[in-house]
Every structure is written in C-alpha cells, then in structure tokens.
Design a protein around this motif. Structure first.
Motif, short mmCIF file in Angstrom:
data_model
loop_
_atom_site.label_atom_id
_atom_site.label_comp_id
_atom_site.label_asym_id
_atom_site.label_seq_id
_atom_site.Cartn_x
_atom_site.Cartn_y
_atom_site.Cartn_z
N ARG A 73 13.59 9.87 2.70
CA ARG A 73 13.44 9.62 1.27
C ARG A 73 14.16 8.33 0.86
O ARG A 73 13.63 7.52 0.10
N THR A 74 15.38 8.14 1.38
CA THR A 74 16.13 6.93 1.04
C THR A 74 15.45 5.68 1.58
O THR A 74 15.33 4.66 0.89
N ALA A 75 14.99 5.75 2.83
CA ALA A 75 14.33 4.59 3.44
C ALA A 75 13.03 4.25 2.72
O ALA A 75 12.69 3.08 2.54
N LEU A 118 18.60 -1.23 5.65
CA LEU A 118 18.66 0.00 6.43
C LEU A 118 19.31 1.11 5.62
O LEU A 118 20.34 0.91 4.98
N ALA A 119 18.70 2.29 5.63
CA ALA A 119 19.28 3.46 4.97
C ALA A 119 20.34 4.06 5.88
O ALA A 119 20.03 4.51 6.99
N THR A 120 21.59 4.04 5.46
CA THR A 120 22.70 4.52 6.28
C THR A 120 23.48 5.61 5.55
O THR A 120 23.28 5.85 4.37
N PRO A 152 10.39 2.66 6.68
CA PRO A 152 9.86 1.46 6.02
C PRO A 152 8.68 0.85 6.77
O PRO A 152 7.76 0.30 6.14
N ILE A 153 8.70 0.96 8.09
CA ILE A 153 7.58 0.44 8.89
C ILE A 153 6.31 1.24 8.60
O ILE A 153 5.22 0.66 8.48
N LEU A 154 6.44 2.55 8.43
CA LEU A 154 5.28 3.38 8.09
C LEU A 154 4.73 2.99 6.72
O LEU A 154 3.50 2.94 6.52
N VAL A 155 5.62 2.74 5.77
CA VAL A 155 5.18 2.33 4.43
C VAL A 155 4.39 1.02 4.53
O VAL A 155 3.33 0.87 3.90
N LEU A 156 4.88 0.08 5.32
CA LEU A 156 4.20 -1.20 5.49
C LEU A 156 2.85 -1.02 6.17
O LEU A 156 1.83 -1.58 5.71
N PRO A 210 2.95 7.91 0.02
CA PRO A 210 4.20 8.55 -0.43
C PRO A 210 4.19 10.07 -0.33
O PRO A 210 5.20 10.67 0.05
N GLU A 211 3.06 10.69 -0.66
CA GLU A 211 3.03 12.16 -0.60
C GLU A 211 3.16 12.67 0.83
O GLU A 211 3.75 13.73 1.07
N THR A 212 2.63 11.93 1.80
CA THR A 212 2.77 12.34 3.20
C THR A 212 4.20 12.19 3.66
O THR A 212 4.74 13.06 4.36
N LEU A 213 4.86 11.10 3.27
CA LEU A 213 6.26 10.90 3.65
C LEU A 213 7.15 11.97 3.02
O LEU A 213 8.14 12.40 3.62
N GLU A 214 6.80 12.41 1.82
CA GLU A 214 7.57 13.49 1.20
C GLU A 214 7.40 14.79 1.98
O GLU A 214 8.36 15.55 2.17
N LYS A 215 6.18 15.03 2.47
CA LYS A 215 5.94 16.21 3.31
C LYS A 215 6.71 16.12 4.62
O LYS A 215 7.22 17.12 5.14
N VAL A 216 6.79 14.91 5.18
CA VAL A 216 7.57 14.70 6.40
C VAL A 216 9.03 15.03 6.15
O VAL A 216 9.68 15.72 6.95
#
Length: 380
Positions: free
Chosen positions: A33-35, A161-163, A188-192, A203-209
C-alpha cells in the motif's frame, strides 16, 4: 537442527528475530500500500505512454532486485522481453559492482533500476549511460540516496523506496533479502508496467494483493500454533532435509526460485528449485541416490543422540493454481514417494494471478523466517 519448541514460543521468537524477518513478512501488505502510494505521488499514474517498450531491462543488486526481474519476466509473459542486467565486480559491495547495457539497447527500451541501498556508483553510471542512449529510466531507491539524486529529474523518474524503521540493520543499511524489501521494489514497477499495458495491476488488484498478504500473515503469524500454521508446519517438515522445490505454473516458478534463494541466504539452508515437468527428469537421479532414501524412523533402537542426522531430500510441490486439468502433480508425487522421499504441497486460494503469487511468496518468507530463527545454532 531445528528447535521445534521455539516455534510455539512467540516471545522467544520475537527476541531471536534481530533481523526483523517475521516483522518484515507481516508488514508486506502494508508495504504494498505504501509503495503504491509512493508510485502515485511520483506521477506514474499520470504517465501518457506513447507505446510499449521493445524490451524491459532490470538492474539492481541483491536478492530482492533479482526477484523483481524474475517476477516481472513471468508476469509480462509475451508482452515484452524482460532481461536482468547481471552485475560484475570483484566483490558484492556497493562500490565494486558495475552494470552495462547491452549493445542493442536504445530509445525504444525501458531500464528499471531497483535497489534498497542507493549508494551504488555503478547504478548511477548505468543511468547516465542509458540517458545517453535514449533509454527511458525509472528507479526505485531510498529517498535522498546518491542514486536517487543522480537520476531524479535529469536522467529519469525516481520512486522513493517504501521502508520501515525495523528493517534497518545497526549500520543503517536495509537488508536486500528482507521479506518486504521485494514488495517495496516490485510494487512501483507493477504500477508502471500496468500503465504501459505490459502487466495487469490496477489499484484494485494491488489492494487485493495487500489484503491477501495480510490474511496470509494472520494464518502464519508467530502466535498461531504449529498444527494450524502452514509456515511453521512446513518449517518443521523441512528440518534436517534438503528442500527440493518443484513448481507448476508460470507464476509459481519465480516463487520457487526465490524460496530456494532466501532459504540459503537467510536460513543457511541449501535448496534446489525446478519446474515441472522437466524437474522430474533432472532430479530423478538425485532422488534415486541416498538423498531420496527415507530415514528409518521405525528403528526404535537407533541412537538419536550420538548418531548424526542424515540429510534426505524433501519435495516441496508449489502450484500457482488448484490441482485439476492437465497437471504433472500426480507424476511428481509418484516419483517422490517411489524413492521414499517425503513431499509437502502448497497451493494458494483462488484469486487473481498476483494474489496467488503473493500468497506463495508470503508462505515461503514465513517458512524461511521460522527455519532461520529456530535453527540451532541460528544463522549469523
């Protein structure tokens, strides 16, 4: 040796977890979520690409960067060729590593730079080389790092980077094999790549992840007893054995390779990984030898104190989908059991490709953490 009593002692596990392995695995969902938010704030969601890149090149040091390249290649499939730029150098140190673009790389190609350090001068030189060639450059690196400052606004786009504070070693560095470091670099690479049309990761898929990672963390957390905890159960099964990870499915393959890598790097355990059905041929001789012979647990009079433990192979069957249809799983079971090798099986719940992949990666990370923490003596 594995101290199985430690697996059901949450407080003792917490004291032993000086590298934050369990916390990193538990924080993976939050890291996604942060990334994703960092990627949005960096402007990736507003990009207007003119078309797909001819090829995607991935560069970066360590296990997490290698995992990003492997996962991107599997997820992109036939959309675009993905190649990892393997570093050269005299040592695995930030100042010694160097990367080079292939001779054919040019203005129609995309270079992705992923690092949890950001102090590698070789990556800054690579970004400059890519800029001169006309390559598009996107980097995921710690905010304020030398690489971030070298790339941002001049040679390309940088996503911070999300740390998390607990991921830092005493010297201030971030462990590249940390369970959540992979997601901090990959998200971030997936978003790109979703924006470029190479991977489906809205975004909805990343939220499910992120939700799937959270649910897996709840099932595999240190407070959950071994008998109902799949990661603790697998860790106990892999004690005093050589894990032979067999994968079925395009998404399961990089998860299996990462599992074998982090077992060696974080838990000090040798492991092999192979894809079905080819692994049935390449590993059959291994199982036919002494590694495949089951220990004689029925020998009541065997000296379990003085007699050294014998290393035996244990097959871990990793599938990215429920069994059914055309599958090599039955043949894998037959081969393993035919050579008296024990077998463990893992498969995710139903969901999108990314959700299933996330669950497999999380199970592997938690299992590795428990093996590392409950080993006697533990890895340094």
């Amino acid at each position: 040796m594995l101290d199985e009593s430690l697996l059901d002692a949450p407080e003792a596990l917490a004291r032993a977890d000086r590298r934050g392995l369990l916390r990193g695995a538990a924080d993976a969902g939050a890291r996604v979520r942060t990334a994703a938010r960092h990627a949005s704030e960096a402007g990736i969601a507003e990009l207007q690409p003119e078309g797909r890149p001819r090829a995607v090149l991935v560069a970066g040091p360590g296990t997490a960067a290698a995992g990003v390249a492997d996962l991107v290649a599997a997820l992109a499939g036939a959309s675009a060729p993905v190649a990892r730029l393997v570093p050269t150098g005299v040592a695995a140190a930030a100042g010694a590593l160097r990367w080079n673009l292939p001779g054919w790389a040019g203005s129609v190609d995309l270079l992705l730079i992923t690092t949890t350090d950001g102090s590698e001068p070789g990556l800054a030189l690579l970004a400059e080389q890519a800029y001169r060639r006309g390559c598009t450059v996107v980097a995921v690196a710690p905010k304020g790092s030398p690489l971030s400052e070298a790339v941002d606004g001049v040679h390309g786009l940088v996503v911070p980077l999300a740390t998390a504070p607990h991921e830092l070693y005493e010297d201030g560095s971030t462990p590249a094999a940390s369970p959540s470091a992979l997601w901090a670099l990959l998200t971030p690479i997936l978003v790109l790549l979703d924006r470029l049309g190479l991977v489906s990761a809205p975004p909805e898929t990343l939220e499910k992840v992120a939700d799937r990672l959270d649910r897996t963390a709840e099932r595999c957390g240190p407070a959950i007893a071994t008998y109902s905890n799949p990661a603790k159960t697998l860790a106990a099964e892999l004690a005093d054995s050589l894990p032979v990870v067999w994968t079925e499915g395009e998404s399961a393959a990089p998860a299996g390779r990462r599992f074998a890598t982090v077992l060696a790097e974080l838990a000090g355990r040798p492991a092999l990984a192979g894809e079905l059905p080819e692994a049935l041929a390449s590993h059959s001789i291994l199982l036919a030898g002494s590694l495949g012979e089951g220990a004689d647990e029925d020998d009541f009079f065997r000296d379990r104190v003085e007699e050294p433990a014998t290393l035996h192979a244990r097959v871990v069957l990793l599938r990215d989908r429920p069994a059914g249809g055309l599958s090599a799983a039955p043949a894998a079971r037959e081969l393993a059991l035919g050579h008296e090798a024990q077998i463990s099986e893992l498969e995710p719940e139903e969901g999108t490709e990314l959700e299933c992949l996330a669950e497999l990666l999380a199970l592997a990370d938690f299992t590795t953490a428990y093996l590392a923490l409950a080993s006697t003596p533990p890895p340094a």
